[in-house]
Enzyme design. Structure first.
Site, mmCIF file in Angstrom:
data_model
loop_
_atom_site.group_PDB
_atom_site.id
_atom_site.type_symbol
_atom_site.label_atom_id
_atom_site.label_comp_id
_atom_site.label_asym_id
_atom_site.label_seq_id
_atom_site.Cartn_x
_atom_site.Cartn_y
_atom_site.Cartn_z
ATOM 1 N N THR A 5 2.878 9.760 -3.807
ATOM 2 C CA THR A 5 2.436 8.770 -2.635
ATOM 3 C C THR A 5 3.248 9.177 -1.413
ATOM 4 O O THR A 5 2.774 8.836 -0.357
ATOM 5 C CB THR A 5 3.346 7.439 -3.244
ATOM 6 O OG1 THR A 5 4.799 7.855 -3.710
ATOM 7 C CG2 THR A 5 2.561 7.072 -4.687
ATOM 8 N N GLY A 37 0.902 -1.167 0.004
ATOM 9 C CA GLY A 37 0.248 -0.010 0.234
ATOM 10 C C GLY A 37 0.755 1.317 -0.061
ATOM 11 O O GLY A 37 0.312 2.349 -0.103
ATOM 12 N N GLU A 82 6.762 6.573 8.646
ATOM 13 C CA GLU A 82 6.378 6.503 9.888
ATOM 14 C C GLU A 82 6.316 7.817 10.595
ATOM 15 O O GLU A 82 5.602 8.202 11.415
ATOM 16 C CB GLU A 82 7.040 5.521 10.591
ATOM 17 C CG GLU A 82 6.410 3.873 10.181
ATOM 18 C CD GLU A 82 7.246 2.719 10.575
ATOM 19 O OE1 GLU A 82 6.797 2.208 11.266
ATOM 20 O OE2 GLU A 82 8.338 2.767 9.939
HETATM 21 MO MO1 MOS Z 1 6.782 -1.025 10.385
HETATM 22 S S1 MOS Z 1 5.567 -0.655 12.146
HETATM 23 O O1 MOS Z 1 8.338 -0.975 11.007
HETATM 24 O O2 MOS Z 1 6.426 -2.529 9.820
#
Ligand code: MOS
Length: 745
Positions: free
Chosen positions: A641, A474, A712
């Protein structure tokens, strides 16, 4: 540098997804397919005293009922190595159905195989199991007195405690101190596609597993160890993955159970986890508590940081998400102490959950920073600037790249931060109390430890196939790889096809730690540029080429045509050269050797988060009105993206702040809200106006393209910015996530 990288190429898999043509692991057509359903333990601790499967076995369509009595033993449960090693990555070092013991609620105790999933499901309800229960620990509060400090955590990657300087002395001498404890509810990932494995033994010695995973190679190696078979006998395919967020990073039990069940019934077996099973089968963010003690001078300069975390782990593994890592390097702080405390409980081993550790650790630090700013009487942003560290406070080495101060500045401009009245409860809009808050975002630059490989093949019509074993869960990685390959080869993106999602392809690490795209991207970049250089070498050595005897360093490629840099009219296409020399295709394997752990620099990704909230003065309802996130993630491969990743991360932070919590029922030792109806995640109606921007930083250290990752960092700091805004709106500090409305009444 290049036309494709940095552009906004639409998702290359977008059309297939929109038209429903992408195949998830539970949709791959397989003939003679049987269906397996896992039956889970209804107690959290104890053992099975009797198990009667006779009625289930007689039920219509049932092919087999497997329990610890007839499953057989797995060969070896691999050590809990992180998937970053590109090796076996079991979710925990315990494999179920090997004996009669039950260690946690939802532990698999039986697998039913039938000709349809409904019949398997029904037969599962006919199994009679008697248990002898023993007292279970499912909440931190039940076992604080049993806490211990582990030697190492996080699959052995990080130490259980670390320190620099003399934190006790520095805290005693500090002019200002903030001491606060923050509590975090457990969180689950809840990808829209539940995990699924389809296992097909093609002959006695060859197993193919279609699996929903972040790392096909990690599944291959894990299955090899569990089943006691060589890797050559196992192929893992992952065509499309419907989200993951860490739940499919480690390799949990279901692929192996599917393989063993298929072996047992002599037919292909499909095993799909139910939504409820997703809460007990793939790990979660553990229940935790963090204590922050900040010591500072009267001008706000931090002199000491003490950061302790207490969290619940499984009976088998010393797992804690690494909440202390980013906070330990966020600011200058000569005296530091970070300690993980663990309590063993009756739970599956927790796991990576998007921004694993950073999301909670930076929440604690950034809320404490907000208190410190108030105590000293300076603007929270100014406090961050006063404590900005141009070097890694842990190692003393310079950052490979930062951009943090520029992020603060840009975010403040976009938000209009400078006009802020710092007094709590100073703004109102009708019944709504309005507040704004900020936080820093830090996320480490994770490097794989093993070489990353990609194969590039150019055909004699000038089209190219690029391969690597990465799966698309994704993030848009297949799209970004198409861009990297196109630029490396000097051909348009339309002439490139990226192929991934199989352990038969060149090995890349599982996509974790925001490093998936940079790991495979580095390999793809090397494969594509080496292939280009190979073609240039052949051209300058060919008597019939217009480039004969040219200096290869003087040749560049545009639109598939190799030309002299200073005489672009002189040259020929890849296709012309290959046709003339009777070459159907040329192929190279690109290998990227990641830099060693110690590169002489601190490597981290930085950003700034700002949020504005409205809190209903009577009802305590919190609405996030605006979010601004500015990040410095190094090179951005695809602006569209990357923007989606960062925005999605920020909304994930909104969920962490206000909604997400898995509630344990300690009487049953089971999650009380294991469904998408009861576990709340942000929906469009919760989503405010989100502004995402990036600051360009060049990083020569991390990898050949200078990527630091966007997966992240968008999560980190978002919840703290919201909590700080809630304080600014209401005058009430928030020490527990999620901030549900009863905490504001
Ligand atoms: Mo990601 S939470 O480091 O798979």
């Amino acid at each position: 540098m290049s036309p494709a990288i940095g552009g906004t190429l639409n998702r290359v898999d977008g059309r297939f997804k929109v038209r429903g043509e992408s195949r998830y692991s539970a949709e791959v057509p397989v003939t003679n397919l049987a269906h397996a359903v896992i039956v889970n333990a209804k107690i959290a601790s104890g053992r099975i005293t009797a198990i009667d499967t006779s009625e289930a076995e007689r039920a219509e369509g049932v092919l087999a009922v497997l329990t610890h009595l007839n499953l057989g033993r797995v060969a070896t449960v691999p050590r809990l190595l992180p998937s970053l090693a590109g090796l076996a990555a079991p979710g925990q070092t315990f494999f179920p159905m090997q004996d009669d013991l039950v260690h946690y609620g939802g532990q698999p105790v039986a697998v039913v195989v039938a000709d349809t999933i409904e019949r398997a499901d029904h037969a599962g309800t006919l199994i009679r199991i008697e248990y002898e229960t023993t007292p279970a620990t499912t909440l931190l509060d039940q076992a604080r007195d049993r806490a211990y400090v582990p030697e190492r955590i996080f699959g052995g990657l990080l130490p259980g405690h670390s320190s620099r300087g003399d934190v006790a002395k520095a805290l005693a001498e500090a002019e200002v101190c903030v001491d606060a404890t923050y509590r975090f509810a457990p969180n689950h990932h809840n990808p829209i596609e539940p995990s699924a494995s389809t296992a097909v033994w093609e002959d006695v010695d060859r197993l193919t597993v279609y699996d929903s995973t972040q790392g096909p190679n990690a599944v291959q190696f894990t299955l090899a160890e569990l089943l006691g078979r060589p890797p050559i006998s196992i192929r893992v395919v992952s065509h499309a993955v419907g989200g993951s967020f860490g739940s499919k990073a480690m390799v949990w039990h279901h692929p192996a159970l599917a393989a063993l069940a298929a072996r047992h019934v002599g037919r292909p077996v499909r095993l799909v986890l139910s939504r409820e099973q997703m809460f007990t089968s793939c790990g979660h963010r553990e229940e935790q508590e963090q204590q922050i003690t900040l010591g500072a001078r009267a001008d706000g300069r931090i002199t000491a940081l003490r950061h302790h975390k207490l969290s619940l782990t499984s009976p088998f593994d010393d797992w804690a998400e690494p909440s202390l890592q980013s906070p330990s390097v966020a600011y200058t702080s000569p005296h530091y102490e970070g300690v993980y405390h663990l309590v063993r409980g009756n739970t599956i081993t927790p796991t990576f959950t998007r921004a694993p550790g950073e999301a909670t650790g930076m929440f604690a630090l950034e809320c404490a920073m907000d208190e410190l700013a108030e105590r000293i009487g300076i603007d929270p942003l100014e406090l961050r600037l006063r404590n900005y560290s141009a070097t890694d406070p842990e190692s003393g080495k310079p950052w490979s790249s930062s951009g943090l101060t520029e992020c603060y500045q840009r975010a403040a401009e976009l938000f209009g931060w400078r006009d802020r009245d710092p007094r709590p409860r100073s703004r109102r809009d009708g019944q709504w109390l309005i507040g704004s808050g900020m936080a820093s975002a830090l996320y480490p630059v994770t490097q794989p430890v093993n070489p990353q490989r990609s194969r590039a093949r150019l055909y004699n019509d000038g089209t190219a196939v690029i391969e690597a074993g990465v799966s698309e869960f994704g993030t848009g990685v297949f799209t970004a790889m198409t861009q990297v390959a196109a630029d490396g080869l000097g051909i348009p993106v339309e002439r490139v096809r990226f192929v991934g999602g199989s352990s038969d392809l060149p090995n890349v690490t599982a996509a974790v730690g925001s490093a998936g795209t940079s790991a495979v991207g580095s390999a793809v970049h090397l494969a594509a540029t080496q292939l280009r250089d190979e073609l240039i070498r052949r051209a300058v050595a060919d008597d019939h080429s217009p480039l004969r005897d040219a200096d290869p360093a003087n040749v560049e490629v545009h639109d598939g045509k190799m030309v002299l840099r200073d005489r672009p009219d002189v040259g020929e296409t890849y296709a012309d050269l290959m046709h003339r020399t009777f070459v159907p295709d040329v192929e190279v394997l690109g290998t990227w050797n990641p830099p060693p752990q110690d590169v002489g620099y601190g490597v981290h990704t930085f950003g700034a988060q700002l949020a504005e909230v409205a809190v209903d003065a009577d009802l305590g309802v919190v609405r996030v009105r605006r979010m601004v996130g500015v990040f410095a993630p190094g090179r951005v491969l695809n602006r569209k993206t990357a923007h989606s990743q960062l925005m999605g991360g920020m909304l994930w932070g909104l969920g962490q702040a206000l909604l997400e919590a898995t509630r344990m029922d300690p009487r049953l030792g089971r999650w009380a809200n294991a469904s998408l109806g009861d576990y709340l995640v942000p929906v469009n109606a919760d989503a405010p106006d989100v502004v995402v921007d990036t600051i360009e930083v060049h990083d020569e250290v991390v990898n050949p393209l200078g990527m630091k990752g966007v997966g992240e960092i968008g999560v980190v700091g978002a919840a703290a910015a919201i909590a700080n805004a809630v304080y600014h709106a209401t005058g009430r500090r928030q020490y527990e996530l999620p901030i549900t409305l009863e905490k504001l009444l």
